[in-house]
Design an enzyme around this catalytic site. Structure first.
Site, PDB file in Angstrom:
ATOM      1  N   ASN A   1      37.144  31.302  39.178  1.00 44.94           N
ATOM      2  CA  ASN A   1      37.835  32.440  38.583  1.00 44.94           C
ATOM      3  C   ASN A   1      38.122  33.466  39.690  1.00 44.94           C
ATOM      4  OD1 ASN A   1      38.340  34.993  37.299  1.00 44.94           O
ATOM      5  ND2 ASN A   1      37.546  34.144  35.403  1.00 44.94           N
TER       6      ASN A   1
ATOM      7  N   ARG B   1      43.767  48.998  46.229  1.00 42.20           N
ATOM      8  CA  ARG B   1      44.606  49.695  47.207  1.00 42.20           C
ATOM      9  C   ARG B   1      46.081  49.695  46.838  1.00 42.20           C
ATOM     10  NH1 ARG B   1      42.308  50.536  52.455  1.00 42.20           N
ATOM     11  NH2 ARG B   1      44.411  51.207  53.053  1.00 42.20           N
TER      12      ARG B   1
ATOM     13  N   HIS C   1      42.160  35.303  34.204  1.00 43.13           N
ATOM     14  CA  HIS C   1      42.048  35.949  32.888  1.00 43.13           C
ATOM     15  C   HIS C   1      42.932  37.194  32.918  1.00 43.13           C
ATOM     16  CE1 HIS C   1      39.208  37.204  29.377  1.00 43.13           C
ATOM     17  NE2 HIS C   1      40.399  37.762  29.244  1.00 43.13           N
TER      18      HIS C   1
ATOM     19  N   ARG D   1      44.500  40.309  31.632  1.00 45.09           N
ATOM     20  CA  ARG D   1      44.259  41.245  30.531  1.00 45.09           C
ATOM     21  C   ARG D   1      45.482  42.134  30.326  1.00 45.09           C
ATOM     22  NH1 ARG D   1      38.973  41.266  28.873  1.00 45.09           N
ATOM     23  NH2 ARG D   1      37.515  40.137  30.231  1.00 45.09           N
TER      24      ARG D   1
ATOM     25  N   HIS E   1      43.198  43.392  36.837  1.00 41.78           N
ATOM     26  CA  HIS E   1      42.934  42.454  37.934  1.00 41.78           C
ATOM     27  C   HIS E   1      44.114  41.485  38.037  1.00 41.78           C
ATOM     28  CE1 HIS E   1      41.147  40.540  34.406  1.00 41.78           C
ATOM     29  NE2 HIS E   1      40.086  41.302  34.451  1.00 41.78           N
TER      30      HIS E   1
ATOM     31  N   GLU F   1      42.614  31.950  30.753  1.00 36.92           N
ATOM     32  CA  GLU F   1      41.770  32.338  29.633  1.00 36.92           C
ATOM     33  C   GLU F   1      42.138  33.734  29.175  1.00 36.92           C
ATOM     34  OE1 GLU F   1      37.808  32.016  31.228  1.00 36.92           O
ATOM     35  OE2 GLU F   1      37.827  34.076  31.963  1.00 36.92           O
TER      36      GLU F   1
ATOM     37  N   HIS G   1      29.966  31.821  32.507  1.00 38.19           N
ATOM     38  CA  HIS G   1      29.513  33.213  32.432  1.00 38.19           C
ATOM     39  C   HIS G   1      28.118  33.340  33.034  1.00 38.19           C
ATOM     40  CE1 HIS G   1      30.695  37.234  30.980  1.00 38.19           C
ATOM     41  NE2 HIS G   1      29.420  37.470  31.181  1.00 38.19           N
ATOM     42  N   ASP G   2      28.062  34.021  34.157  1.00 37.42           N
ATOM     43  CA  ASP G   2      26.828  34.315  34.886  1.00 37.42           C
ATOM     44  C   ASP G   2      26.140  33.073  35.455  1.00 37.42           C
ATOM     45  OD1 ASP G   2      27.292  36.961  34.500  1.00 37.42           O
ATOM     46  OD2 ASP G   2      25.547  37.346  33.245  1.00 37.42           O
TER      47      ASP G   2
ATOM     48  N   HIS H   1      32.500  35.845  39.207  1.00 33.10           N
ATOM     49  CA  HIS H   1      31.822  37.009  39.770  1.00 33.10           C
ATOM     50  C   HIS H   1      30.747  36.617  40.784  1.00 33.10           C
ATOM     51  CE1 HIS H   1      30.493  41.204  39.793  1.00 33.10           C
ATOM     52  NE2 HIS H   1      29.272  40.735  39.804  1.00 33.10           N
TER      53      HIS H   1
END
Length: 238
Positions: free
Chosen positions: A7, A18, A43, A45, A50, A70, A190-191, A214
């Site tokens: 991701n 910036r 993803h 949004r 992002h 996603e 996730h995580d 992440h």
């Protein structure tokens, strides 16, 4: 082999800080692909904080690996996916202002909505995945929509892993087994991190894909993207 889909939202977040094109999201995605990733996940949004819609249009023709989009299936998201036609669309129940995904779908309560979406995407030749928690009844409801896969929301596993890895993974083993018996492919995300990924992968054979952003980008600050992608790939084979 379990596929690693990276991701790249956090790379886009850094660029947007910036207002210029550094780092270059497309170049980073192509590098990650060349370093051995099996897929790229984005993803987008509604606020484009992002990944931007323009990124999605640039990425699709440039990538040779799998492309996974996603997001919450609002009309504009559905239109984007149908225009771009990625390898896979992952449907998540996030509110527009959500910081990150924090729960899976209540599939039974949204069965009609999700079934109609799955039909539209499958007609367009797009593999579908529904983001769910490790709940067998929810997975049964997901199977009834006609989706190709589910993606297990793994934050509860990550949170409990340090205290008791076996107890942490047990609900996910049961959920994955139930999904496969229902004919569903199983993704997870996730995580997940270098701390907990290998154990998760070992305990869930036939896992189709993990989507990791992440933690992987955080590790890349210290290890570099090339070594980090390789380390995550290795964790899936330990």
């Amino acid at each position: 082999m379990t596929n690693l889909s990276v991701n790249i939202n956090k790379i886009a977040t850094l660029r947007n800080a910036r207002g210029e094109n550094r780092p270059d999201v497309l170049s980073a995605a192509l590098d990650i692909e060349s370093f051995g990733a099996d897929g790229i996940t984005v993803h987008p949004r509604p606020d484009e904080r992002h990944i931007k819609r323009a990124d999605v249009y640039q990425l699709r023709p440039a990538l040779r690996c799998e492309f996974n989009i996603e997001g919450y299936p609002a009309p504009e998201f559905v239109d984007l996916v149908l225009q771009v036609r990625p390898t896979q669309v992952t449907l998540v129940p996030d509110a527009a202002d959500a910081l990150t995904s924090s729960a899976g779908w209540d599939v039974a309560a949204n069965a009609e909505f999700l079934t109609a979406l799955v039909e539209r995407f499958k007609e367009a030749g797009i593999r579908t995945s529904i983001f769910v928690e490790a709940n067998i009844e929810t997975i049964r409801a997901a199977a009834a929509t006609g989706t190709d896969r589910i993606e297990l929301y793994t934050k509860p596993y990550a949170d409990a892993y340090a205290a008791d890895p076996q107890a942490a993974v047990a609900p996910f083993v049961a959920a994955a087994d139930a999904a496969r018996r229902l004919g569903l492919g199983v993704n997870a995300g996730h995580d997940l991190s270098l701390d907990n990924l290998a154990f998760f992968s070992r305990n869930i054979p036939l896992l189709s894909e993990v989507s990791i952003g992440h933690a992987l980008i955080c590790d890349a600050l210290y290890l570099g993207l090339h070594q980090t992608v390789q380390r995550y790939k290795e964790a899936l084979t330990l």
